[in-house]
Scaffold this motif. Structure first.
Motif, PDB file in Angstrom:
ATOM      1  N   CYS A  57       1.559   4.198  -3.219  1.00 24.06           N
ATOM      2  CA  CYS A  57       1.322   5.634  -3.119  1.00 24.06           C
ATOM      3  C   CYS A  57       2.409   6.448  -3.806  1.00 24.06           C
ATOM      4  O   CYS A  57       2.210   7.635  -4.078  1.00 24.06           O
ATOM      5  CB  CYS A  57       1.211   6.041  -1.654  1.00 24.06           C
ATOM      6  SG  CYS A  57      -0.248   5.365  -0.818  1.00 24.06           S
ATOM      7  N   ARG A  58       3.559   5.846  -4.086  1.00 24.58           N
ATOM      8  CA  ARG A  58       4.620   6.540  -4.828  1.00 24.58           C
ATOM      9  C   ARG A  58       4.253   6.727  -6.295  1.00 24.58           C
ATOM     10  O   ARG A  58       4.738   7.659  -6.939  1.00 24.58           O
ATOM     11  CB  ARG A  58       5.930   5.754  -4.753  1.00 24.58           C
ATOM     12  CG  ARG A  58       6.571   5.631  -3.412  1.00 24.58           C
ATOM     13  CD  ARG A  58       7.838   4.786  -3.503  1.00 24.58           C
ATOM     14  NE  ARG A  58       8.816   5.362  -4.432  1.00 24.58           N
ATOM     15  CZ  ARG A  58       9.887   4.704  -4.879  1.00 24.58           C
ATOM     16  NH1 ARG A  58      10.110   3.456  -4.487  1.00 24.58           N
ATOM     17  NH2 ARG A  58      10.736   5.298  -5.707  1.00 24.58           N
ATOM     18  N   LEU A  67      -6.426   1.310  -6.973  1.00 18.95           N
ATOM     19  CA  LEU A  67      -5.299   2.087  -7.486  1.00 18.95           C
ATOM     20  C   LEU A  67      -5.763   2.841  -8.724  1.00 18.95           C
ATOM     21  O   LEU A  67      -6.277   2.223  -9.661  1.00 18.95           O
ATOM     22  CB  LEU A  67      -4.127   1.169  -7.856  1.00 18.95           C
ATOM     23  CG  LEU A  67      -3.753   0.066  -6.851  1.00 18.95           C
ATOM     24  CD1 LEU A  67      -2.689  -0.848  -7.443  1.00 18.95           C
ATOM     25  CD2 LEU A  67      -3.280   0.676  -5.541  1.00 18.95           C
ATOM     26  N   ARG A  81       0.835  -1.207   0.000  1.00 15.83           N
ATOM     27  CA  ARG A  81       0.000   0.000   0.000  1.00 15.83           C
ATOM     28  C   ARG A  81       0.868   1.254   0.000  1.00 15.83           C
ATOM     29  O   ARG A  81       0.658   2.178  -0.786  1.00 15.83           O
ATOM     30  CB  ARG A  81      -0.922  -0.018   1.216  1.00 15.83           C
ATOM     31  CG  ARG A  81      -2.028   1.064   1.245  1.00 15.83           C
ATOM     32  CD  ARG A  81      -1.591   2.377   1.854  1.00 15.83           C
ATOM     33  NE  ARG A  81      -0.916   2.227   3.125  1.00 15.83           N
ATOM     34  CZ  ARG A  81      -1.540   2.113   4.307  1.00 15.83           C
ATOM     35  NH1 ARG A  81      -2.853   2.135   4.372  1.00 15.83           N
ATOM     36  NH2 ARG A  81      -0.834   2.001   5.424  1.00 15.83           N
ATOM     37  N   ASP A  82       1.864   1.284   0.879  1.00 15.32           N
ATOM     38  CA  ASP A  82       2.722   2.469   0.967  1.00 15.32           C
ATOM     39  C   ASP A  82       3.517   2.665  -0.325  1.00 15.32           C
ATOM     40  O   ASP A  82       3.683   3.794  -0.796  1.00 15.32           O
ATOM     41  CB  ASP A  82       3.680   2.344   2.152  1.00 15.32           C
ATOM     42  CG  ASP A  82       2.957   2.364   3.489  1.00 15.32           C
ATOM     43  OD1 ASP A  82       1.770   2.744   3.521  1.00 15.32           O
ATOM     44  OD2 ASP A  82       3.584   1.983   4.503  1.00 15.32           O
ATOM     45  N   CYS A 111      -3.864   8.506  -0.147  1.00 19.45           N
ATOM     46  CA  CYS A 111      -3.083   7.339   0.258  1.00 19.45           C
ATOM     47  C   CYS A 111      -3.664   6.852   1.577  1.00 19.45           C
ATOM     48  O   CYS A 111      -3.298   7.337   2.645  1.00 19.45           O
ATOM     49  CB  CYS A 111      -1.613   7.691   0.389  1.00 19.45           C
ATOM     50  SG  CYS A 111      -0.558   6.301   0.860  1.00 19.45           S
ATOM     51  N   ARG A 112      -4.599   5.897   1.484  1.00 22.12           N
ATOM     52  CA  ARG A 112      -5.333   5.485   2.679  1.00 22.12           C
ATOM     53  C   ARG A 112      -5.454   3.964   2.737  1.00 22.12           C
ATOM     54  O   ARG A 112      -5.819   3.349   1.782  1.00 22.12           O
ATOM     55  CB  ARG A 112      -6.734   6.106   2.691  1.00 22.12           C
ATOM     56  CG  ARG A 112      -6.718   7.629   2.636  1.00 22.12           C
ATOM     57  CD  ARG A 112      -8.086   8.171   2.412  1.00 22.12           C
ATOM     58  NE  ARG A 112      -8.071   9.621   2.265  1.00 22.12           N
ATOM     59  CZ  ARG A 112      -9.058  10.354   1.759  1.00 22.12           C
ATOM     60  NH1 ARG A 112     -10.153   9.744   1.332  1.00 22.12           N
ATOM     61  NH2 ARG A 112      -8.964  11.649   1.653  1.00 22.12           N
ATOM     62  N   GLN A 159      -5.443  13.105  -5.212  1.00 17.71           N
ATOM     63  CA  GLN A 159      -4.380  12.381  -4.534  1.00 17.71           C
ATOM     64  C   GLN A 159      -4.899  11.842  -3.204  1.00 17.71           C
ATOM     65  O   GLN A 159      -5.509  12.569  -2.436  1.00 17.71           O
ATOM     66  CB  GLN A 159      -3.187  13.313  -4.279  1.00 17.71           C
ATOM     67  CG  GLN A 159      -2.594  13.924  -5.547  1.00 17.71           C
ATOM     68  CD  GLN A 159      -1.891  12.895  -6.380  1.00 17.71           C
ATOM     69  OE1 GLN A 159      -1.065  12.129  -5.910  1.00 17.71           O
ATOM     70  NE2 GLN A 159      -2.205  12.869  -7.677  1.00 17.71           N
ATOM     71  N   VAL A 200      -4.691   5.765  -3.820  1.00 11.96           N
ATOM     72  CA  VAL A 200      -4.567   4.390  -3.323  1.00 11.96           C
ATOM     73  C   VAL A 200      -5.500   4.264  -2.129  1.00 11.96           C
ATOM     74  O   VAL A 200      -5.319   4.941  -1.117  1.00 11.96           O
ATOM     75  CB  VAL A 200      -3.116   4.071  -2.906  1.00 11.96           C
ATOM     76  CG1 VAL A 200      -3.027   2.660  -2.338  1.00 11.96           C
ATOM     77  CG2 VAL A 200      -2.169   4.237  -4.090  1.00 11.96           C
TER      78      VAL A 200
END
Length: 225
Positions: free
Chosen positions: A195-196, A216, A191-192, A224-225, A222, A201
């Motif tokens: 996010c890049r 995704l 997941r992390d 990231c969760r 934007q 995400v």
């Protein structure tokens, strides 16, 4: 801000005569999806959202074969533009799903630089295949009867439910996200890492609708969760 600074510095270098920058550091050169990422990679990836030609050039430069698909109009807000079959890089994805070119590019970067390293680090095996819930669906966000269209409505998103390792093990978002062991650590690293590369995400920590998959996408928003 740092990306803008890098771009300005490189542009200035070119302006004063340094016209032979290495392709990886040349903002004018097509993105090489197989090269080690650097500070320009996110900028070049973002540019692919604006330029279909640049996106196809990135796959050509990277030597990754792909199958372009014809554009398809829609009166319902679900047009398909700049799409292709998700290339079969070293992993299996059932049904060769239709995706936008920028989503495919982000997937290649994600797999090479985040997914496979996370699998090796946490589980001691590479990823051979994924299980997914699809990419294209002409619908609104959260299947609502009203509201804005989902990124799935233009094949600009993929929902990933599980990962099959080369040694045969399967890691499931639904089953393993809430654990404490290596599988849960792997999923959090995935997941992390995602996010890049992707615009949004969303996973089990976002809401109950995502308890069994990672969403995704390469949309404007934007998250990231």
């Amino acid at each position: 801000m740092r990306w803008l600074l890098v771009l300005l510095l490189l542009s200035g270098a070119v302006a004063v005569g340094l016209r032979y920058l290495p392709p990886a550091w040349d903002p004018r050169a097509p993105l090489d999806l197989t090269a080690p990422p650097n500070l320009l990679t996110p900028l070049k990836l973002a540019w692919l959202r604006q330029s279909p030609a640049a996106c196809r050039a990135a796959f050509a430069r990277s030597g990754i074969a792909f199958t372009p698909l014809p554009d398809r109009a829609s009166d319902a807000g679900c047009a398909l533009e700049n799409t292709l079959r998700l290339p079969q890089t070293p992993r299996g994805i059932p049904a060769d799903p239709t995706v936008t070119c920028p989503l495919a590019a982000a997937w290649v970067l994600f797999e090479r630089n985040s997914l496979q390293p996370a699998a090796s680090a946490h589980l001691g095996s590479g990823v051979a295949a994924i299980r997914h819930f699809g990419t294209y669906a002409c619908r609104n966000v959260n299947h609502a009867t009203a509201g804005r269209r989902s990124q799935h409505a233009t094949a600009n998103a993929i929902d990933v439910a599980a990962f099959v390792l080369r040694d045969g093990r399967e890691v499931s978002v639904l089953r393993d996200w809430g654990g404490q062991g290596d599988r849960a650590a792997f999923l959090r690293a995935v997941r992390d890492g995602a996010c890049r590369w992707f615009g949004a995400v969303l996973g089990p920590d976002h809401n109950a609708a995502h308890r069994n998959h990672f969403h995704l996408d390469m949309g404007r928003w934007q998250a990231c969760r």
